[in-house]
Design an enzyme around this catalytic site. Sequence first.
Site, short mmCIF file in Angstrom:
data_model
loop_
_atom_site.label_atom_id
_atom_site.label_comp_id
_atom_site.label_asym_id
_atom_site.label_seq_id
_atom_site.Cartn_x
_atom_site.Cartn_y
_atom_site.Cartn_z
N TYR A 20 -27.14 82.10 92.62
CA TYR A 20 -28.29 82.60 92.82
C TYR A 20 -29.05 83.58 92.01
O TYR A 20 -28.30 84.25 91.12
CB TYR A 20 -28.27 83.00 94.85
CG TYR A 20 -28.08 81.53 95.15
CD1 TYR A 20 -27.43 80.36 94.95
CD2 TYR A 20 -28.91 82.03 96.77
CE1 TYR A 20 -27.10 79.60 95.46
CE2 TYR A 20 -29.06 80.16 97.41
CZ TYR A 20 -28.30 79.15 96.72
OH TYR A 20 -27.35 78.26 98.12
N GLN A 48 -30.36 85.90 106.60
CA GLN A 48 -29.95 86.55 104.90
C GLN A 48 -31.19 86.03 103.92
O GLN A 48 -31.55 84.83 104.06
CB GLN A 48 -29.29 84.80 104.76
CG GLN A 48 -28.13 85.54 103.13
CD GLN A 48 -27.54 83.96 103.08
OE1 GLN A 48 -27.99 82.99 102.73
NE2 GLN A 48 -25.79 84.24 102.61
N ARG A 95 -17.06 78.19 109.04
CA ARG A 95 -16.57 76.39 109.20
C ARG A 95 -15.98 76.79 110.88
O ARG A 95 -15.71 75.67 111.16
CB ARG A 95 -15.63 76.07 107.54
CG ARG A 95 -16.36 75.85 106.65
CD ARG A 95 -15.34 75.12 105.66
NE ARG A 95 -14.32 77.11 105.03
CZ ARG A 95 -13.84 76.51 104.12
NH1 ARG A 95 -13.31 75.31 103.74
NH2 ARG A 95 -13.00 77.50 104.08
#
Length: 410
Positions: free
Chosen positions: A170, A100, A356
Site C-alpha cells: 500500500y 486500521q 481467518r
Amino acid sequence: MTAPDPFTPARLGPLTLRNRLIKCATFEGATPDALVTDDLIEFHREVAAGGVAMSTVAYCAVAPEGRTDRHQIWLRDEAMPGLRRLTDAIHSEGALAAAQLGHAGPVANSVSNRKKALGPSHIPAPMGMSVTRKLDADGITAMLATFRRAARIAVDSGFDGLEIHCGHNYLISCFLSPMLNRRHDGYGGSLVNRARFAREVVEAVRDEVGDKVAVWAKLNMFDGVGTPGPGHGGQLTGFNIDEACAVAQLLESDGHLDAIEPTAGSSLLNPMYLFHGEAPRDEFADAFHGAMRMGLKAIGPMFLKHYPYHDAYLLPLARQLRAAVRMPLILLGGITDRTSMELALSEGFDFVAMGRALLREPDLPLRIQADPSATSRCVHCNLCMPTIYSHTRCPIRAGEVPDPLAAAHT
C-alpha cells in the site's frame, strides 16, 4: 522465557486489554456505500463476544482515492455516526475497538474510485489498469494532514487504538520498497530516505491523537519479491527483513508507536505470501468480471502462489524483528490454538493476532480458554479471500449446521 497466560490482561500503550488476543484487520466486504452497516456492526460484535480483547476494523481509508474500491469506508464526517455505533457495539461485548488507517496507493482501483491512484513514483496500478500519479512534495504534506484528520475522526468515533498500515505495498509500504520507490529526493534512494514518509505519518498521527490512544504500525518484513534477505547478484529486489529491522529501529527511536505488528506479502505483487495455505485461483478470478477476470485466469499461478501452511508461519521472519527492537510486537500469521499462542508469547511477542480462524469460528478464543486442547476448524483453504468482494465470510462455515456447544459459549 516462560510464556505468560494468553488470557490474562496486558498493557498496550495506554490501554489495558482483557487478554493478549487481537482480531487483526481483514476487509469485511460489508460497506456497499462506504459507510458502516448493520452487517459490519454484527461482524465485529460477534468477534468481540467471542473473546478477543480488541477487534480491528478494516479497511478505514484516509482518503477516497486510497481505497481498493469505492465500497470501502473512508474516514470523513459523514461516516462518524455509523462508526460510533460500531465502536459502541464492540465495547458492549467487553472488547476494545481499533481502526486500521491506510491508503492503498497503487493497490487502489482508480476505475472504481473514479480518482487517480497515488504512488511514490509512476508505477503500475493494476486494479485500475493504469499508472499511479507521483506524490510531489506538496502532495506529501497534504497526505500527512489527511492522515491527521482521519486519525481524529477515528478517535472521535470511539476507537481505542489506531493501526497504521505500512504493509502489503500500500502507499506507505511502497515508499519503503526499493523496487517501487524510484524517487531521487529526500523520500527516495537510501533506506533512511525511503522510511521518511512512514516516520512522518506515524509522527503526525501521534501528534494528533496524543497519548490516550494506542498507536501501532503494521510493518512489512518481506513483500514476497526476490529473497527475504539482501538482494543477490546486484538485482533489485523488494523490501526484505534486514531493511524491515532497520525501519523498526528507526520507528522505535522516534518513540511514537506503542507496538509493531509484523506482516509480509504484497497485494500488488504476491498476496499469498501473507496468507499461506491453498491458493484459490479460480474462485479469486470469478470474483471479477471482464478483462480483470481473464487476466487473473491467465496469471493466476504467477500472482497467487502457493505457500504451505504451518502454524505461526511468520514467526521465523518475525524472530529477527524481535531481536532488533525492544518495543512490543504483535505476532500475526497462523495463530490458531493455545500452543501457537504460547509459542509466540514465550519468544517475547506481547500479543497475537488472529484472522481467518475467527472467520470460521468467532468464538474460538472462548473455546480455547475453556479447553486448552481445543483446535481451530479452519482448514486454510483460503476460500474466504475472494469473498471480500461480496461479503467476507468463511464459505465452509456458511454451509455448516450450527454447533450447539459453540453457541453456548456466546
